[in-house]
Design a protein around this motif. Sequence first.
Motif, PDB file in Angstrom:
ATOM      1  N   SER A   1      41.220  31.822  49.015  1.00  0.00           N
ATOM      2  CA  SER A   1      42.632  31.688  48.644  1.00  0.00           C
ATOM      3  C   SER A   1      43.395  30.711  49.529  1.00  0.00           C
ATOM      4  O   SER A   1      44.563  30.431  49.267  1.00  0.00           O
ATOM      5  CB  SER A   1      43.311  33.062  48.710  1.00  0.00           C
ATOM      6  OG  SER A   1      43.273  33.560  50.042  1.00  0.00           O
TER       7      SER A   1
ATOM      8  N   VAL B   1      37.096  36.746  46.461  1.00  0.00           N
ATOM      9  CA  VAL B   1      38.333  37.529  46.472  1.00  0.00           C
ATOM     10  C   VAL B   1      38.153  38.668  47.464  1.00  0.00           C
ATOM     11  O   VAL B   1      37.272  39.517  47.302  1.00  0.00           O
ATOM     12  CB  VAL B   1      38.657  38.091  45.070  1.00  0.00           C
ATOM     13  CG1 VAL B   1      39.938  38.912  45.113  1.00  0.00           C
ATOM     14  CG2 VAL B   1      38.785  36.952  44.057  1.00  0.00           C
TER      15      VAL B   1
ATOM     16  N   LYS C   1      42.357  42.886  45.992  1.00  0.00           N
ATOM     17  CA  LYS C   1      42.688  42.975  44.576  1.00  0.00           C
ATOM     18  C   LYS C   1      44.166  42.690  44.323  1.00  0.00           C
ATOM     19  O   LYS C   1      44.660  42.871  43.212  1.00  0.00           O
ATOM     20  CB  LYS C   1      42.310  44.343  44.023  1.00  0.00           C
ATOM     21  CG  LYS C   1      40.804  44.578  44.002  1.00  0.00           C
ATOM     22  CD  LYS C   1      40.455  45.899  43.343  1.00  0.00           C
ATOM     23  CE  LYS C   1      38.934  46.088  43.314  1.00  0.00           C
ATOM     24  NZ  LYS C   1      38.555  47.367  42.672  1.00  0.00           N
ATOM     25  N   ILE C   2      44.870  42.266  45.370  1.00  0.00           N
ATOM     26  CA  ILE C   2      46.273  41.899  45.212  1.00  0.00           C
ATOM     27  C   ILE C   2      46.367  40.703  44.257  1.00  0.00           C
ATOM     28  O   ILE C   2      45.664  39.706  44.427  1.00  0.00           O
ATOM     29  CB  ILE C   2      46.900  41.526  46.577  1.00  0.00           C
ATOM     30  CG1 ILE C   2      46.804  42.718  47.534  1.00  0.00           C
ATOM     31  CG2 ILE C   2      48.353  41.093  46.409  1.00  0.00           C
ATOM     32  CD1 ILE C   2      47.259  42.405  48.934  1.00  0.00           C
ATOM     33  N   LYS C   3      47.220  40.792  43.278  1.00  0.00           N
ATOM     34  CA  LYS C   3      47.293  39.786  42.232  1.00  0.00           C
ATOM     35  C   LYS C   3      47.537  38.391  42.800  1.00  0.00           C
ATOM     36  O   LYS C   3      46.946  37.408  42.351  1.00  0.00           O
ATOM     37  CB  LYS C   3      48.389  40.152  41.237  1.00  0.00           C
ATOM     38  CG  LYS C   3      48.437  39.205  40.033  1.00  0.00           C
ATOM     39  CD  LYS C   3      49.481  39.665  39.019  1.00  0.00           C
ATOM     40  CE  LYS C   3      49.498  38.720  37.818  1.00  0.00           C
ATOM     41  NZ  LYS C   3      50.515  39.130  36.815  1.00  0.00           N
ATOM     42  N   ASN C   4      48.389  38.280  43.814  1.00  0.00           N
ATOM     43  CA  ASN C   4      48.725  36.978  44.391  1.00  0.00           C
ATOM     44  C   ASN C   4      47.493  36.285  44.956  1.00  0.00           C
ATOM     45  O   ASN C   4      47.322  35.076  44.812  1.00  0.00           O
ATOM     46  CB  ASN C   4      49.771  37.158  45.497  1.00  0.00           C
ATOM     47  CG  ASN C   4      50.258  35.845  46.053  1.00  0.00           C
ATOM     48  OD1 ASN C   4      50.526  34.913  45.307  1.00  0.00           O
ATOM     49  ND2 ASN C   4      50.360  35.779  47.377  1.00  0.00           N
TER      50      ASN C   4
ATOM     51  N   GLU D   1      44.279  36.826  44.055  1.00  0.00           N
ATOM     52  CA  GLU D   1      43.397  36.450  42.945  1.00  0.00           C
ATOM     53  C   GLU D   1      43.887  35.176  42.264  1.00  0.00           C
ATOM     54  O   GLU D   1      43.074  34.316  41.886  1.00  0.00           O
ATOM     55  CB  GLU D   1      43.320  37.603  41.942  1.00  0.00           C
ATOM     56  CG  GLU D   1      42.619  38.843  42.495  1.00  0.00           C
ATOM     57  CD  GLU D   1      42.437  39.913  41.444  1.00  0.00           C
ATOM     58  OE1 GLU D   1      42.938  39.725  40.314  1.00  0.00           O
ATOM     59  OE2 GLU D   1      41.794  40.920  41.744  1.00  0.00           O
ATOM     60  N   GLU D   2      45.195  35.044  42.111  1.00  0.00           N
ATOM     61  CA  GLU D   2      45.745  33.854  41.471  1.00  0.00           C
ATOM     62  C   GLU D   2      45.471  32.603  42.312  1.00  0.00           C
ATOM     63  O   GLU D   2      45.160  31.530  41.768  1.00  0.00           O
ATOM     64  CB  GLU D   2      47.248  34.035  41.256  1.00  0.00           C
ATOM     65  CG  GLU D   2      47.602  35.041  40.160  1.00  0.00           C
ATOM     66  CD  GLU D   2      49.105  35.236  40.029  1.00  0.00           C
ATOM     67  OE1 GLU D   2      49.848  34.733  40.902  1.00  0.00           O
ATOM     68  OE2 GLU D   2      49.533  35.893  39.064  1.00  0.00           O
TER      69      GLU D   2
ATOM     70  N   GLU E   1      41.812  31.663  41.940  1.00  0.00           N
ATOM     71  CA  GLU E   1      41.596  31.078  40.613  1.00  0.00           C
ATOM     72  C   GLU E   1      42.107  29.639  40.569  1.00  0.00           C
ATOM     73  O   GLU E   1      41.441  28.736  40.022  1.00  0.00           O
ATOM     74  CB  GLU E   1      42.315  31.922  39.558  1.00  0.00           C
ATOM     75  CG  GLU E   1      42.071  31.452  38.129  1.00  0.00           C
ATOM     76  CD  GLU E   1      42.737  32.346  37.097  1.00  0.00           C
ATOM     77  OE1 GLU E   1      42.895  31.899  35.945  1.00  0.00           O
ATOM     78  OE2 GLU E   1      43.106  33.485  37.454  1.00  0.00           O
TER      79      GLU E   1
END
Length: 277
Positions: A155, A183, A186-189, A191-192, A195
């Motif tokens: 990230s 990853v 599992k925090i959405k930020n 993962e984004e 990605e």
Amino acid sequence: MKEIVVAVDFSKSSIQALQYAAKISTACGCSIKMVYVSKARDKDWNIVKDEKGMELSIANSFNKLLQDVPGLNPGKISYKILLGKIYEEITNQAKYTDAGLIIAGAHGMSGFEEEWIGNNALKIIFHAEKPVIVVKKTFRIKDPLIEKIILPIDSTSETLLKVPFTVKLAQLFKAQINVLSLVSSKIKNIEEKVEKNTKAAMDLIIPTGLRYINERKVSDNLSKAIIDYSVKRNGDLISLMTDQEYTSGHPISNIFAQQTINNSPVPILSIRANMLQ
């Protein structure tokens, strides 16, 4: 890349590093500079002992390597004997020349320990302003040398800095790049971000025509995840960033790099974030 600097102390691991360098030299047509660093200026500074305890001059030892190590091109290889701190002389030799890469044995150079890679190699990795490949003496050198490179993507913004050099190395051997999206939360930020970085990495890889795959891994132990994946997918090289700072939700650091380098059975390509910024 015009030249490869190889740290040589005539140990088995440094000779393994030299054989590894010979394969890359053949692929890219570049030269090799073998560098021996003596730590003390005394009457015996130019004498080393072979595995049988026989004393040889450093110059004679280098000449013997040229005869004994397969794959070395006499017209493309030279050596240099320096005095000083090992990591400083090795990294400066690369910094102030046309060298594009440093290769060192994981248990070569004076002072290596059984469990950890050792101060000199780590200092080379964390001070070098050129990419460094670390090769363990147990690694089996084969033909072709590199068929599959593992490219972890995390990230952090720095993770993409290693992609261009990794791609160039892959092109030399027509190797496949395995893009491993990592990853650690599992925090959405998080993962984004992974990605987004993965897409940016793929945008650099796809136009080259190289073979590639992309797989995703969620783990709290990223070092172990990378190594386990490399073993599972028969990776030949892991491309790693070093000198990254702790980032919220993603503990990439020198400790992470040290653990990965120490535990990986395959060579590590190490690129410092600072050298490319």
